[in-house]
Design a protein around this motif. Structure first.
Motif, PDB file in Angstrom:
ATOM      1  N   ILE A 246       0.845  -1.189   0.000  1.00  0.00           N
ATOM      2  CA  ILE A 246       0.000   0.000   0.000  1.00  0.00           C
ATOM      3  C   ILE A 246       0.885   1.245   0.000  1.00  0.00           C
ATOM      4  O   ILE A 246       1.649   1.461   0.942  1.00  0.00           O
ATOM      5  CB  ILE A 246      -0.932   0.007   1.229  1.00  0.00           C
ATOM      6  N   PRO A 247       0.788   2.066  -1.058  1.00  0.00           N
ATOM      7  CA  PRO A 247       1.659   3.237  -1.142  1.00  0.00           C
ATOM      8  C   PRO A 247       1.213   4.363  -0.209  1.00  0.00           C
ATOM      9  O   PRO A 247       0.216   5.038  -0.458  1.00  0.00           O
ATOM     10  CB  PRO A 247       1.566   3.667  -2.614  1.00  0.00           C
ATOM     11  N   VAL A 248       1.960   4.535   0.858  1.00  0.00           N
ATOM     12  CA  VAL A 248       1.727   5.606   1.844  1.00  0.00           C
ATOM     13  C   VAL A 248       3.102   6.130   2.279  1.00  0.00           C
ATOM     14  O   VAL A 248       4.104   5.447   2.063  1.00  0.00           O
ATOM     15  CB  VAL A 248       0.976   5.083   3.106  1.00  0.00           C
ATOM     16  N   PRO A 249       3.166   7.311   2.902  1.00  0.00           N
ATOM     17  CA  PRO A 249       4.467   7.778   3.402  1.00  0.00           C
ATOM     18  C   PRO A 249       5.031   6.821   4.457  1.00  0.00           C
ATOM     19  O   PRO A 249       4.286   6.058   5.070  1.00  0.00           O
ATOM     20  CB  PRO A 249       4.129   9.134   4.044  1.00  0.00           C
ATOM     21  N   GLU A 250       6.348   6.911   4.624  1.00  0.00           N
ATOM     22  CA  GLU A 250       6.980   6.077   5.662  1.00  0.00           C
ATOM     23  C   GLU A 250       6.820   6.720   7.034  1.00  0.00           C
ATOM     24  O   GLU A 250       6.874   7.941   7.155  1.00  0.00           O
ATOM     25  CB  GLU A 250       8.468   5.969   5.374  1.00  0.00           C
ATOM     26  N   PHE A 251       6.665   5.889   8.034  1.00  0.00           N
ATOM     27  CA  PHE A 251       6.503   6.376   9.407  1.00  0.00           C
ATOM     28  C   PHE A 251       7.863   6.544  10.076  1.00  0.00           C
ATOM     29  O   PHE A 251       8.711   5.669   9.993  1.00  0.00           O
ATOM     30  CB  PHE A 251       5.671   5.357  10.194  1.00  0.00           C
TER      31      PHE A 251
ATOM     32  N   GLY B 198      -8.972   6.500 -10.554  1.00  0.00           N
ATOM     33  CA  GLY B 198      -9.856   5.329 -10.571  1.00  0.00           C
ATOM     34  C   GLY B 198      -9.046   4.040 -10.558  1.00  0.00           C
ATOM     35  O   GLY B 198      -9.320   3.116  -9.786  1.00  0.00           O
ATOM     36  N   HIS B 199      -8.013   4.014 -11.379  1.00  0.00           N
ATOM     37  CA  HIS B 199      -7.175   2.825 -11.498  1.00  0.00           C
ATOM     38  C   HIS B 199      -6.441   2.540 -10.178  1.00  0.00           C
ATOM     39  O   HIS B 199      -6.369   1.399  -9.711  1.00  0.00           O
ATOM     40  CB  HIS B 199      -6.182   3.032 -12.646  1.00  0.00           C
ATOM     41  N   PHE B 200      -5.942   3.612  -9.574  1.00  0.00           N
ATOM     42  CA  PHE B 200      -5.214   3.498  -8.305  1.00  0.00           C
ATOM     43  C   PHE B 200      -6.143   2.936  -7.207  1.00  0.00           C
ATOM     44  O   PHE B 200      -5.769   2.034  -6.455  1.00  0.00           O
ATOM     45  CB  PHE B 200      -4.711   4.901  -7.930  1.00  0.00           C
ATOM     46  N   LEU B 201      -7.359   3.449  -7.169  1.00  0.00           N
ATOM     47  CA  LEU B 201      -8.306   2.998  -6.142  1.00  0.00           C
ATOM     48  C   LEU B 201      -8.747   1.557  -6.402  1.00  0.00           C
ATOM     49  O   LEU B 201      -8.903   0.759  -5.473  1.00  0.00           O
ATOM     50  CB  LEU B 201      -9.522   3.943  -6.099  1.00  0.00           C
ATOM     51  N   GLN B 202      -8.913   1.234  -7.678  1.00  0.00           N
ATOM     52  CA  GLN B 202      -9.265  -0.138  -8.051  1.00  0.00           C
ATOM     53  C   GLN B 202      -8.209  -1.114  -7.523  1.00  0.00           C
ATOM     54  O   GLN B 202      -8.518  -2.103  -6.861  1.00  0.00           O
ATOM     55  CB  GLN B 202      -9.344  -0.237  -9.583  1.00  0.00           C
ATOM     56  N   GLN B 203      -6.947  -0.812  -7.801  1.00  0.00           N
ATOM     57  CA  GLN B 203      -5.858  -1.703  -7.365  1.00  0.00           C
ATOM     58  C   GLN B 203      -5.856  -1.852  -5.848  1.00  0.00           C
ATOM     59  O   GLN B 203      -5.647  -2.931  -5.309  1.00  0.00           O
ATOM     60  CB  GLN B 203      -4.512  -1.147  -7.813  1.00  0.00           C
ATOM     61  N   PHE B 204      -6.117  -0.745  -5.176  1.00  0.00           N
ATOM     62  CA  PHE B 204      -6.123  -0.753  -3.714  1.00  0.00           C
ATOM     63  C   PHE B 204      -7.269  -1.621  -3.178  1.00  0.00           C
ATOM     64  O   PHE B 204      -7.072  -2.459  -2.292  1.00  0.00           O
ATOM     65  CB  PHE B 204      -6.252   0.700  -3.245  1.00  0.00           C
TER      66      PHE B 204
ATOM     67  N   GLY C 231     -11.024   3.723 -15.140  1.00  0.00           N
ATOM     68  CA  GLY C 231      -9.955   3.188 -14.292  1.00  0.00           C
ATOM     69  C   GLY C 231     -10.500   2.306 -13.178  1.00  0.00           C
ATOM     70  O   GLY C 231      -9.837   1.371 -12.736  1.00  0.00           O
ATOM     71  N   TYR C 232     -11.690   2.615 -12.707  1.00  0.00           N
ATOM     72  CA  TYR C 232     -12.276   1.871 -11.585  1.00  0.00           C
ATOM     73  C   TYR C 232     -13.421   1.022 -12.124  1.00  0.00           C
ATOM     74  O   TYR C 232     -14.517   1.512 -12.390  1.00  0.00           O
ATOM     75  CB  TYR C 232     -12.793   2.840 -10.520  1.00  0.00           C
ATOM     76  N   LYS C 233     -13.157  -0.278 -12.293  1.00  0.00           N
ATOM     77  CA  LYS C 233     -14.128  -1.093 -13.010  1.00  0.00           C
ATOM     78  C   LYS C 233     -14.872  -2.079 -12.119  1.00  0.00           C
ATOM     79  O   LYS C 233     -15.742  -2.791 -12.567  1.00  0.00           O
ATOM     80  CB  LYS C 233     -13.421  -1.870 -14.127  1.00  0.00           C
ATOM     81  N   ARG C 234     -14.526  -2.143 -10.855  1.00  0.00           N
ATOM     82  CA  ARG C 234     -15.055  -3.237 -10.035  1.00  0.00           C
ATOM     83  C   ARG C 234     -16.492  -3.016  -9.566  1.00  0.00           C
ATOM     84  O   ARG C 234     -17.197  -3.962  -9.254  1.00  0.00           O
ATOM     85  CB  ARG C 234     -14.133  -3.512  -8.846  1.00  0.00           C
ATOM     86  N   TYR C 235     -16.937  -1.774  -9.513  1.00  0.00           N
ATOM     87  CA  TYR C 235     -18.263  -1.482  -8.982  1.00  0.00           C
ATOM     88  C   TYR C 235     -18.637  -0.060  -9.344  1.00  0.00           C
ATOM     89  O   TYR C 235     -17.761   0.787  -9.507  1.00  0.00           O
ATOM     90  CB  TYR C 235     -18.239  -1.623  -7.447  1.00  0.00           C
ATOM     91  N   LYS C 236     -19.927   0.214  -9.474  1.00  0.00           N
ATOM     92  CA  LYS C 236     -20.371   1.591  -9.692  1.00  0.00           C
ATOM     93  C   LYS C 236     -21.446   1.891  -8.657  1.00  0.00           C
ATOM     94  O   LYS C 236     -22.478   1.227  -8.636  1.00  0.00           O
ATOM     95  CB  LYS C 236     -20.968   1.705 -11.098  1.00  0.00           C
ATOM     96  N   VAL C 237     -21.218   2.866  -7.808  1.00  0.00           N
ATOM     97  CA  VAL C 237     -22.242   3.173  -6.793  1.00  0.00           C
ATOM     98  C   VAL C 237     -23.495   3.715  -7.464  1.00  0.00           C
ATOM     99  O   VAL C 237     -23.420   4.451  -8.450  1.00  0.00           O
ATOM    100  CB  VAL C 237     -21.767   4.233  -5.748  1.00  0.00           C
ATOM    101  N   SER C 238     -24.655   3.345  -6.900  1.00  0.00           N
ATOM    102  CA  SER C 238     -25.914   3.899  -7.400  1.00  0.00           C
ATOM    103  C   SER C 238     -26.052   5.309  -6.832  1.00  0.00           C
ATOM    104  O   SER C 238     -25.320   5.695  -5.915  1.00  0.00           O
ATOM    105  CB  SER C 238     -27.080   3.035  -6.917  1.00  0.00           C
ATOM    106  N   LYS C 239     -27.003   6.051  -7.350  1.00  0.00           N
ATOM    107  CA  LYS C 239     -27.271   7.410  -6.854  1.00  0.00           C
ATOM    108  C   LYS C 239     -27.566   7.368  -5.352  1.00  0.00           C
ATOM    109  O   LYS C 239     -27.077   8.186  -4.576  1.00  0.00           O
ATOM    110  CB  LYS C 239     -28.482   7.967  -7.589  1.00  0.00           C
TER     111      LYS C 239
END
Ligand code: ATP
Ligand code: MG
Length: 256
Positions: free
Chosen positions: A71-76, A119-125, A234-242
């Motif tokens: 998971i790409p985050v800053p180092e602690f 979208g792609h980044f969130l999908q991978q996550f 980019g984000y293909k796994r799900y689409k939220v409804s309204k």
């Protein structure tokens, strides 16, 4: 910065050469870039009770993820608790928030490319195997509603009692839980070389409802069809409804 704090910071990252207050400040914290002989660091400080709690949560998450490249985050580097406030030291990352990148983008094509990469980044996550360090037995949404209630009781939120009751009664049908960021707006991801590459502000990172991330991710361009489409390229796994979008963005998010 008081001399005592500087001393504690230097014990962790070495002798400070320069301290720069960042142009882009957070709403709940103060952020400074610190340059020492060893490198560049970010000092994030909070001074109000609730924000101090969030900062501590963020420190715990970053600590758990240190050396996990998944998971790409800053180092602690460290967390310092003082009477007046708390301070988190992490790596300084060379990037700008997606909000700024979108403001600076010169064309619609460039903006769409940034949004697609988000979208792609969130999908991978969201596709990552839930990691042990985040596993918990409480239902994420129930837990958020309990927190919302407590903020309401203590007058720490702009959400109303009426809205909270509505959220409790109209919970969306459950979906599979994933790792989530927990405050996944365009403010809280960094763009490096034209692509979204890193999460910041990770206090809420845990296993939870990915629709919360998705809703907050699209909130700033939800009424722009072209941009929304770019996100879902980019984000293909799900689409939220309204309804789901409203539940999370105009509902739950009001309390945080
Ligand atoms: N590790 C980092 N490296 C470089 N810059 C950073 C880093 N972390 C944060 N920043 C910068 O500091 C700003 C504020 O950070 P952050 O979002 O963590 O603060 P915050 O107070 O929690 O934000 P808010 O409450 O507004 O969501 C960011 O917009 C970003 O420009
Ligand atoms: Mg932030």
């Amino acid at each position: 910065m008081n001399t005592q704090l500087i001393k504690k910071v230097e014990e962790i990252i070495g002798v400070t050469k320069t301290i720069i207050m960042l142009d882009e400040q957070g709403c709940t914290s103060e952020v400074q870039k610190i340059i020492t002989d060893n490198g560049c660091y970010l000092l994030k400080s909070s001074f109000e009770k609730r924000y101090i709690e969030w900062l501590k949560d963020e420190a715990l998450v970053l600590k758990k993820l240190n050396n996990k490249k998944q998971i790409p985050v800053p180092e602690f580097y460290g967390f310092i608790e003082e009477k007046r406030g708390s301070h988190l030291i992490m790596s300084f990352e060379d990037g700008i928030t997606l909000t700024s990148a979108l403001e600076q983008a010169k064309s619609t094509t460039e903006k769409k490319s940034l949004i697609r990469s988000f979208g792609h980044f969130l999908q991978q996550f969201h596709e990552i195997d839930p990691i042990d360090s985040f596993t918990h037995n409480i239902d994420w949404l129930d837990h958020q509603l309990v927190k919302a209630e407590s903020y309401l009781e203590h007058g720490q939120t702009k959400g109303s009692l009426q809205l909270l009751e509505k959220l409790k009664l109209n919970k969306p049908l459950p979906v599979e839980q994933t790792v989530i960021h927990g405050d996944c707006t365009t403010e809280n991801v960094l763009v490096i070389n034209g692509e979204v590459r890193l999460f910041i502000d990770v206090a809420g990172m845990t296993i939870g409802d990915p629709r919360y991330d998705e809703s907050l991710a699209i909130r700033s361009f939800v009424n722009n069809e072209e941009y929304r489409r770019a996100f879902y390229d980019g984000y293909k796994r799900y689409k939220v409804s309204k309804e789901e979008f409203q539940y999370f963005d105009q509902g739950l998010y009001e309390f945080f």
